[in-house]
Design a protein around this motif. Structure first.
Motif, mmCIF file in Angstrom:
data_model
loop_
_atom_site.group_PDB
_atom_site.id
_atom_site.type_symbol
_atom_site.label_atom_id
_atom_site.label_comp_id
_atom_site.label_asym_id
_atom_site.label_seq_id
_atom_site.Cartn_x
_atom_site.Cartn_y
_atom_site.Cartn_z
ATOM 1 N N GLY A 113 0.808 -1.214 0.000
ATOM 2 C CA GLY A 113 0.000 0.000 0.000
ATOM 3 C C GLY A 113 0.840 1.263 0.000
ATOM 4 O O GLY A 113 0.532 2.230 -0.714
ATOM 5 N N ALA A 114 1.921 1.273 0.779
ATOM 6 C CA ALA A 114 2.766 2.462 0.873
ATOM 7 C C ALA A 114 3.475 2.753 -0.448
ATOM 8 O O ALA A 114 3.511 3.905 -0.910
ATOM 9 C CB ALA A 114 3.789 2.282 1.993
ATOM 10 N N THR A 115 4.048 1.728 -1.056
ATOM 11 C CA THR A 115 4.764 1.952 -2.316
ATOM 12 C C THR A 115 3.811 2.243 -3.469
ATOM 13 O O THR A 115 4.151 2.994 -4.387
ATOM 14 C CB THR A 115 5.650 0.736 -2.666
ATOM 15 O OG1 THR A 115 4.876 -0.468 -2.603
ATOM 16 C CG2 THR A 115 6.812 0.627 -1.691
ATOM 17 N N LEU A 116 2.596 1.686 -3.420
ATOM 18 C CA LEU A 116 1.588 2.049 -4.428
ATOM 19 C C LEU A 116 1.200 3.512 -4.247
ATOM 20 O O LEU A 116 1.054 4.252 -5.237
ATOM 21 C CB LEU A 116 0.360 1.150 -4.297
ATOM 22 C CG LEU A 116 -0.824 1.485 -5.223
ATOM 23 C CD1 LEU A 116 -0.412 1.501 -6.691
ATOM 24 C CD2 LEU A 116 -1.971 0.496 -5.001
ATOM 25 N N GLY A 117 1.041 3.950 -3.000
ATOM 26 C CA GLY A 117 0.758 5.362 -2.744
ATOM 27 C C GLY A 117 1.879 6.246 -3.238
ATOM 28 O O GLY A 117 1.636 7.330 -3.794
ATOM 29 N N ASN A 118 3.105 5.790 -3.076
ATOM 30 C CA ASN A 118 4.266 6.522 -3.572
ATOM 31 C C ASN A 118 4.198 6.666 -5.093
ATOM 32 O O ASN A 118 4.485 7.729 -5.651
ATOM 33 C CB ASN A 118 5.537 5.791 -3.143
ATOM 34 C CG ASN A 118 6.805 6.550 -3.456
ATOM 35 O OD1 ASN A 118 7.238 6.589 -4.600
ATOM 36 N ND2 ASN A 118 7.412 7.150 -2.437
ATOM 37 N N THR A 119 3.802 5.607 -5.775
ATOM 38 C CA THR A 119 3.663 5.641 -7.233
ATOM 39 C C THR A 119 2.518 6.550 -7.669
ATOM 40 O O THR A 119 2.644 7.329 -8.628
ATOM 41 C CB THR A 119 3.430 4.214 -7.770
ATOM 42 O OG1 THR A 119 4.558 3.398 -7.456
ATOM 43 C CG2 THR A 119 3.207 4.223 -9.275
ATOM 44 N N LEU A 120 1.393 6.474 -6.963
ATOM 45 C CA LEU A 120 0.229 7.297 -7.314
ATOM 46 C C LEU A 120 0.494 8.783 -7.125
ATOM 47 O O LEU A 120 -0.189 9.622 -7.732
ATOM 48 C CB LEU A 120 -0.982 6.876 -6.475
ATOM 49 C CG LEU A 120 -1.578 5.495 -6.779
ATOM 50 C CD1 LEU A 120 -2.691 5.171 -5.793
ATOM 51 C CD2 LEU A 120 -2.109 5.445 -8.202
ATOM 52 N N HIS A 121 1.472 9.122 -6.298
ATOM 53 C CA HIS A 121 1.790 10.528 -6.060
ATOM 54 C C HIS A 121 2.183 11.232 -7.350
ATOM 55 O O HIS A 121 1.998 12.454 -7.491
ATOM 56 C CB HIS A 121 2.928 10.629 -5.034
ATOM 57 C CG HIS A 121 3.393 12.035 -4.796
ATOM 58 N ND1 HIS A 121 4.589 12.519 -5.277
ATOM 59 C CD2 HIS A 121 2.806 13.072 -4.135
ATOM 60 C CE1 HIS A 121 4.724 13.790 -4.932
ATOM 61 N NE2 HIS A 121 3.664 14.145 -4.237
ATOM 62 N N THR A 122 2.694 10.490 -8.308
ATOM 63 C CA THR A 122 3.057 11.069 -9.607
ATOM 64 C C THR A 122 1.832 11.605 -10.334
ATOM 65 O O THR A 122 1.923 12.584 -11.093
ATOM 66 C CB THR A 122 3.751 10.004 -10.489
ATOM 67 O OG1 THR A 122 4.887 9.487 -9.789
ATOM 68 C CG2 THR A 122 4.187 10.582 -11.825
ATOM 69 N N PHE A 123 0.679 10.992 -10.098
ATOM 70 C CA PHE A 123 -0.536 11.337 -10.841
ATOM 71 C C PHE A 123 -1.577 12.086 -10.006
ATOM 72 O O PHE A 123 -2.496 12.694 -10.564
ATOM 73 C CB PHE A 123 -1.191 10.054 -11.377
ATOM 74 C CG PHE A 123 -0.235 9.137 -12.077
ATOM 75 C CD1 PHE A 123 0.151 9.376 -13.393
ATOM 76 C CD2 PHE A 123 0.320 8.042 -11.430
ATOM 77 C CE1 PHE A 123 1.033 8.540 -14.046
ATOM 78 C CE2 PHE A 123 1.208 7.194 -12.074
ATOM 79 C CZ PHE A 123 1.577 7.442 -13.378
ATOM 80 N N ILE A 124 -1.467 12.030 -8.701
ATOM 81 C CA ILE A 124 -2.482 12.620 -7.825
ATOM 82 C C ILE A 124 -1.835 13.664 -6.932
ATOM 83 O O ILE A 124 -0.845 13.399 -6.240
ATOM 84 C CB ILE A 124 -3.166 11.534 -6.975
ATOM 85 C CG1 ILE A 124 -3.895 10.552 -7.899
ATOM 86 C CG2 ILE A 124 -4.145 12.141 -5.980
ATOM 87 C CD1 ILE A 124 -4.497 9.375 -7.186
ATOM 88 N N ASP A 125 -2.399 14.847 -6.930
ATOM 89 C CA ASP A 125 -1.822 15.974 -6.210
ATOM 90 C C ASP A 125 -2.216 15.929 -4.729
ATOM 91 O O ASP A 125 -3.116 16.635 -4.277
ATOM 92 C CB ASP A 125 -2.299 17.288 -6.837
ATOM 93 C CG ASP A 125 -1.630 18.495 -6.197
ATOM 94 O OD1 ASP A 125 -0.557 18.310 -5.599
ATOM 95 O OD2 ASP A 125 -2.189 19.608 -6.283
ATOM 96 N N LEU A 126 -1.521 15.050 -4.004
ATOM 97 C CA LEU A 126 -1.613 14.987 -2.554
ATOM 98 C C LEU A 126 -0.188 14.871 -2.015
ATOM 99 O O LEU A 126 0.680 14.323 -2.703
ATOM 100 C CB LEU A 126 -2.440 13.777 -2.098
ATOM 101 C CG LEU A 126 -3.964 13.839 -2.306
ATOM 102 C CD1 LEU A 126 -4.600 12.494 -1.985
ATOM 103 C CD2 LEU A 126 -4.587 14.931 -1.435
#
Length: 434
Positions: free
Chosen positions: A333-346
């Motif tokens: 979950g943490a590394t997926l969140g890290n990856t999603l940060h590229t596309f989602i402005d949080l």
């Protein structure tokens, strides 16, 4: 004093007494688990890459232990410790019993898995040791059948609270783990006492320091931010479903191919992990993966790290190695969140934290415990966001999960056409016609 008050005080005293004993022993054994795991993972395996080539033979050893010593018959019922947390859940429901030997066996199996580079966690071992200690207390003090279940739940609480340094979450986790849609508040006192005593024994008496994850920035409370959290929480829920389904699928397939020979299953599973490690070219996804998990809060990690960890863990645990599944889910979950940060402005650390908690929540089906874990792990930051994330992940993960023995007392929603009283395993069988 009226009789009813005497009974009340006597019962309350017994729960505090038993909870304290369980917490004392489980806190000590969990500290032993944490310290040995750190030693084996950080001081030995991390400095000796060649140990990965011994993983298949470690699998043979684990398989032999479970096949030779892991099966115990009681009251004409087979209690197989290889069922791991599922056996603990069945014991809470009164279907089976937890053998006293379950704790030592899972500890030994976890140490072997960690030493040779299997992808695993630790809370499974702590929970099963807690249940094993509770079973010993039950037999020694000849506890009645109803209180036996409560003490098993308190053993779960003690193991979880001590393993993660989260006594409040541990209290609720023991009450929430066995069933969807039901909390047995009768177990609140022994679970509370056991979890807090185990936590303080681990940290205050033995001085263990748990990992520290820091959220650097929490976004402002806006409708847009909440919508983004809801969106990513759905993604985290779905990845938890993917993990659970693949994990159980690998287990069923490996059991079928090996004709349920645990030694063969684990040997070939170890061979596959060795091959995958050579293909990847690093051991970032072997062991617990705490280094990259901590790194994901600070800087970018490989974009497909979550998928690699998922595959490594599914094969490790699905083929018969043992340990826990919480830390691998944290990592995924943490590394997926890290990856999603590229596309989602949080904020990155915030999105990583949401992924860690929401993925665990979707897999464990314990929304209250997951929310409380977030509060303890991240010092109460982002309370509203984590609450929403846990609710969304719980609902969208459907009736899937890490432990097929979980009973569905109440479906998650009327939108799911699921009967009450069934286990997750039975629901899955009916869906597939098995």
């Amino acid at each position: 004093m009226p009789l009813k008050y005497k009974i009340f005080l006597s019962t309350l005293g017994q729960w505090i007494f038993f909870g304290s004993i369980i917490g004392l022993v489980v806190g000590t054994t969990t500290n032993f688990l944490l310290e040995i795991n750190d030693f084996l993972g950080d001081d030995i395996r991390a400095k000796r890459d060649w140990l990965i080539f011994l993983l298949p033979f470690g699998g043979i050893a684990i398989g032999y232990i479970y096949m030779k010593y892991g099966k115990v018959y009681s009251n004409n019922t087979l209690n197989d410790t290889a069922e791991l947390n599922n056996l603990v859940i069945d014991a809470v429901h009164g279907k089976k019993e937890v053998p006293k030997r379950m704790g030592p066996i899972i500890y030994l199996g976890t140490f072997i898995t960690v030493l040779f580079g299997g992808s695993t966690g630790r809370e499974g071992a702590a929970i099963q040791m807690g249940s094993s200690v509770s079973a010993t207390v039950n037999k020694f003090f000849k506890v009645n059948n109803n209180d036996k279940k409560l003490l098993i739940m308190s053993g779960i609480s003690a193991g979880f609270g001590a393993a993660f340094g989260a006594p409040i979450a541990g209290t609720v986790f023991g009450m929430e783990m066995a069933a969807l849609g039901k909390l047995r508040f009768e177990a609140l006192v022994p679970c509370f006492v056991a979890s807090f005593v185990a936590y303080y024994i681990t940290t205050a008496a033995w001085g263990h320091e748990h990992e520290n994850f820091i959220i650097k920035l929490v976004p402002e409370f806006t409708i847009v931010s909440f919508l983004k959290v809801i969106f990513v929480s759905v993604i985290f829920a779905l990845i938890s479903v993917l993990y659970s389904q693949l994990r159980h699928g690998v287990q069923k397939y490996s059991e079928k191919l090996s004709k349920k020979n645990h030694m063969k299953r684990a040997f070939w599973g170890g061979v596959i992990i060795v091959v995958l490690t050579l293909i990847v070219g690093s051991q970032d996804y072997n062991g617990r993966g705490l280094e990259m998990l901590e790194q994901s809060f600070e800087e970018k990690v490989p974009p497909f790290a979550f998928l690699a960890k998922l595959v490594f863990t599914v094969i490790t645990l699905g083929s018969g190695f043992v340990g826990g599944e919480a830390i691998p889910l944290f990592f995924i979950g943490a590394t997926l969140g890290n990856t999603l940060h590229t596309f989602i402005d949080l904020p990155m650390s915030f999105l990583v934290a949401i992924g860690l908690i929401a993925t665990f929540c979707g897999g464990a089906n314990t929304p209250l415990a997951a929310f409380l874990l977030a509060m303890e792990m991240f010092n109460g930051k982002g309370l509203e966001y984590f609450f929403v994330a846990c609710i969304v992940s719980y609902l969208f993960s459907g009736h899937h999960g890490l432990w097929p023995s979980q009973k569905i007392f109440e479906p998650k929603s009327r939108l799911y056409n699921v009967p009450r009283g069934e286990t997750i395993e039975n629901v899955e069988k009916k869906k597939t016609g098995g």
